[in-house]
Scaffold this motif. Sequence first.
Motif, mmCIF file in Angstrom:
data_model
loop_
_atom_site.group_PDB
_atom_site.id
_atom_site.type_symbol
_atom_site.label_atom_id
_atom_site.label_comp_id
_atom_site.label_asym_id
_atom_site.label_seq_id
_atom_site.Cartn_x
_atom_site.Cartn_y
_atom_site.Cartn_z
ATOM 1 N N MET A 1 5.739 65.137 9.556
ATOM 2 C CA MET A 1 6.578 64.049 9.054
ATOM 3 C C MET A 1 6.960 64.289 7.591
ATOM 4 S SD MET A 1 8.082 61.129 9.752
ATOM 5 C CE MET A 1 7.244 60.344 11.139
ATOM 6 N N LYS A 2 5.990 64.770 6.792
ATOM 7 C CA LYS A 2 6.281 64.989 5.382
ATOM 8 C C LYS A 2 7.284 66.112 5.196
ATOM 9 C CE LYS A 2 4.127 65.464 0.845
ATOM 10 N NZ LYS A 2 2.852 65.602 0.081
ATOM 11 N N ILE A 3 7.234 67.137 6.066
ATOM 12 C CA ILE A 3 8.199 68.234 5.972
ATOM 13 C C ILE A 3 9.624 67.710 6.175
ATOM 14 C CG2 ILE A 3 8.974 70.373 7.066
ATOM 15 C CD1 ILE A 3 6.060 70.995 7.696
ATOM 16 N N LEU A 4 9.785 66.832 7.161
ATOM 17 C CA LEU A 4 11.094 66.233 7.426
ATOM 18 C C LEU A 4 11.557 65.370 6.264
ATOM 19 C CD1 LEU A 4 13.407 65.788 9.455
ATOM 20 C CD2 LEU A 4 12.060 63.912 10.430
ATOM 21 N N ALA A 5 10.596 64.828 5.520
ATOM 22 C CA ALA A 5 10.935 63.938 4.417
ATOM 23 C C ALA A 5 11.727 64.648 3.318
ATOM 24 C CB ALA A 5 9.655 63.331 3.826
ATOM 25 N N TYR A 6 11.520 65.947 3.135
ATOM 26 C CA TYR A 6 12.206 66.669 2.056
ATOM 27 C C TYR A 6 13.723 66.688 2.242
ATOM 28 C CZ TYR A 6 7.778 68.214 0.030
ATOM 29 O OH TYR A 6 6.553 68.241 -0.581
ATOM 30 N N LEU A 8 15.576 64.843 4.217
ATOM 31 C CA LEU A 8 16.099 63.476 4.325
ATOM 32 C C LEU A 8 16.129 62.795 2.958
ATOM 33 C CD1 LEU A 8 14.523 62.182 7.664
ATOM 34 C CD2 LEU A 8 16.867 62.939 7.231
ATOM 35 N N THR A 9 15.162 63.106 2.104
ATOM 36 C CA THR A 9 15.163 62.540 0.753
ATOM 37 C C THR A 9 16.349 63.051 -0.045
ATOM 38 O OG1 THR A 9 12.750 62.307 0.738
ATOM 39 C CG2 THR A 9 13.854 62.318 -1.396
ATOM 40 N N VAL A 10 16.662 64.335 0.110
ATOM 41 C CA VAL A 10 17.841 64.894 -0.573
ATOM 42 C C VAL A 10 19.112 64.176 -0.112
ATOM 43 C CG1 VAL A 10 19.271 66.948 -0.852
ATOM 44 C CG2 VAL A 10 16.788 67.151 -0.948
ATOM 45 N N LEU A 11 19.242 63.985 1.199
ATOM 46 C CA LEU A 11 20.399 63.261 1.728
ATOM 47 C C LEU A 11 20.451 61.834 1.192
ATOM 48 C CD1 LEU A 11 20.442 64.406 5.479
ATOM 49 C CD2 LEU A 11 22.053 65.043 3.675
ATOM 50 N N TYR A 12 19.274 61.201 1.134
ATOM 51 C CA TYR A 12 19.228 59.833 0.624
ATOM 52 C C TYR A 12 19.685 59.772 -0.831
ATOM 53 C CZ TYR A 12 17.482 55.688 -1.624
ATOM 54 O OH TYR A 12 17.404 54.558 -2.398
ATOM 55 N N PHE A 13 19.158 60.664 -1.670
ATOM 56 C CA PHE A 13 19.524 60.653 -3.083
ATOM 57 C C PHE A 13 21.022 60.884 -3.276
ATOM 58 C CE2 PHE A 13 14.995 61.887 -4.508
ATOM 59 C CZ PHE A 13 14.683 60.555 -4.726
ATOM 60 N N ILE A 14 21.604 61.767 -2.464
ATOM 61 C CA ILE A 14 23.051 61.998 -2.553
ATOM 62 C C ILE A 14 23.813 60.723 -2.194
ATOM 63 C CG2 ILE A 14 24.984 63.246 -1.518
ATOM 64 C CD1 ILE A 14 23.076 65.651 -1.181
ATOM 65 N N ALA A 15 23.418 60.087 -1.080
ATOM 66 C CA ALA A 15 24.097 58.857 -0.642
ATOM 67 C C ALA A 15 23.896 57.729 -1.650
ATOM 68 C CB ALA A 15 23.579 58.449 0.731
ATOM 69 N N PHE A 16 22.672 57.603 -2.153
ATOM 70 C CA PHE A 16 22.352 56.556 -3.125
ATOM 71 C C PHE A 16 23.160 56.753 -4.408
ATOM 72 C CE2 PHE A 16 19.658 55.130 -6.706
ATOM 73 C CZ PHE A 16 19.500 53.790 -6.376
ATOM 74 N N CYS A 53 21.815 53.134 2.970
ATOM 75 C CA CYS A 53 21.320 54.411 2.442
ATOM 76 C C CYS A 53 19.850 54.600 2.800
ATOM 77 C CB CYS A 53 21.504 54.461 0.916
ATOM 78 S SG CYS A 53 23.212 54.588 0.353
ATOM 79 N N LEU A 54 19.067 53.550 2.685
ATOM 80 C CA LEU A 54 17.638 53.641 3.013
ATOM 81 C C LEU A 54 17.401 53.903 4.496
ATOM 82 C CD1 LEU A 54 16.211 50.846 0.697
ATOM 83 C CD2 LEU A 54 15.520 53.247 0.674
ATOM 84 N N ASN A 55 18.373 53.522 5.325
ATOM 85 C CA ASN A 55 18.241 53.822 6.758
ATOM 86 C C ASN A 55 18.177 55.318 7.021
ATOM 87 O OD1 ASN A 55 20.448 51.089 7.757
ATOM 88 N ND2 ASN A 55 18.222 51.112 7.498
ATOM 89 N N PHE A 203 9.341 62.138 -4.874
ATOM 90 C CA PHE A 203 9.912 63.180 -4.019
ATOM 91 C C PHE A 203 8.789 63.934 -3.322
ATOM 92 C CE2 PHE A 203 11.728 67.253 -2.919
ATOM 93 C CZ PHE A 203 12.979 66.902 -2.442
ATOM 94 N N PRO A 204 8.829 64.022 -2.000
ATOM 95 C CA PRO A 204 9.798 63.364 -1.131
ATOM 96 C C PRO A 204 9.446 61.890 -0.968
ATOM 97 C CG PRO A 204 8.160 64.435 0.220
ATOM 98 C CD PRO A 204 7.820 64.764 -1.218
ATOM 99 N N MET A 205 10.383 61.135 -0.418
ATOM 100 C CA MET A 205 10.130 59.724 -0.169
ATOM 101 C C MET A 205 9.497 59.539 1.207
ATOM 102 S SD MET A 205 13.493 57.941 -1.841
ATOM 103 C CE MET A 205 12.894 56.292 -1.430
ATOM 104 N N GLY A 206 8.817 58.408 1.362
ATOM 105 C CA GLY A 206 8.181 58.114 2.639
ATOM 106 C C GLY A 206 9.199 57.740 3.701
ATOM 107 N N LEU A 207 8.919 58.122 4.927
ATOM 108 C CA LEU A 207 9.824 57.855 6.042
ATOM 109 C C LEU A 207 9.314 56.698 6.907
ATOM 110 C CD1 LEU A 207 10.610 61.487 7.289
ATOM 111 C CD2 LEU A 207 11.769 60.152 5.514
ATOM 112 N N GLY A 208 10.257 55.979 7.501
ATOM 113 C CA GLY A 208 9.935 55.024 8.552
ATOM 114 C C GLY A 208 9.277 53.731 8.120
ATOM 115 N N ALA A 209 9.391 53.371 6.850
ATOM 116 C CA ALA A 209 8.786 52.116 6.395
ATOM 117 C C ALA A 209 9.544 50.918 6.976
ATOM 118 C CB ALA A 209 8.787 52.047 4.871
#
Length: 244
Positions: A1-6, A8-16, A53-55, A203-209
């Motif tokens: 899960m943490k590997i996937l977070a990297y 997805l966090t980059v995508l989130y930061f770009i969108a944010f 964006c958080l989605n 970084f990375p951010m937590g997933l699925g909260a």
Amino acid sequence: MKILAYPLTVLYFIAFGLTLLIFHPILWISHRVFGYHTLEKTVNILQFCLLRCLNILGTRFTYNNPYNIDTDAPVIIVANHQSMYDISPIMWFMRKHHPKFISKIELGKGIPSVSYNLRHGGSALIDRKNPRQSIKAISDFSKFINETNYAAVIFPEGTRSKNGHPKPFQRRGLQTLIKNIPTATVVPLTINNSWKTLRYGKFPMGLGANITLTVHKPLKIATFANTDELIDSVEHTITSHVQP
């Protein structure tokens, strides 16, 4: 899960980041050309976009509010504070009450969209190193809330809880609000799982909260013998519903 977070966090930061940059001139135009109420509507749309964006991180939102809170009287929303991701859910889900925040003065500069709204959208910016300035800012803020029947949002813990465990309330700011807005309805609000978006750090951010906002029974200031009794009740209500 943490590997996937990297990734997805980059995508989130770009969108944010893009969302804040795109909305900044829109907020400016809304305010300068069309006025304060158009600015508010634009800010609400911004909050909706920030939630989307958080989605990207699999973050979900649950809003529990069984109460019909009067919009014709001022409101003081008192909440625990788990992360910066408490803000947008409150602003979006409680938008009919026009929530305004008490924030540290440092946030009033340098952040596209966010800083502009804090300076011009009716919030209070306080200098924690200057108690006199802080009390005056909160007093002026209280008058604004009183006159508009909007909602003042305060996080009495003062700083965010990194693990979700609530910190003791720092009472002075809340005492000032209660004193200056005696007709207000106090609305306790418990936030859960927001801290999990930062469970690994920035970084990375937590997933699925699943960030949950639970509104508790609104309280009339006049029904309590004194301010301390009211704050005790609010603090117990909020903290007793924080999940581990």
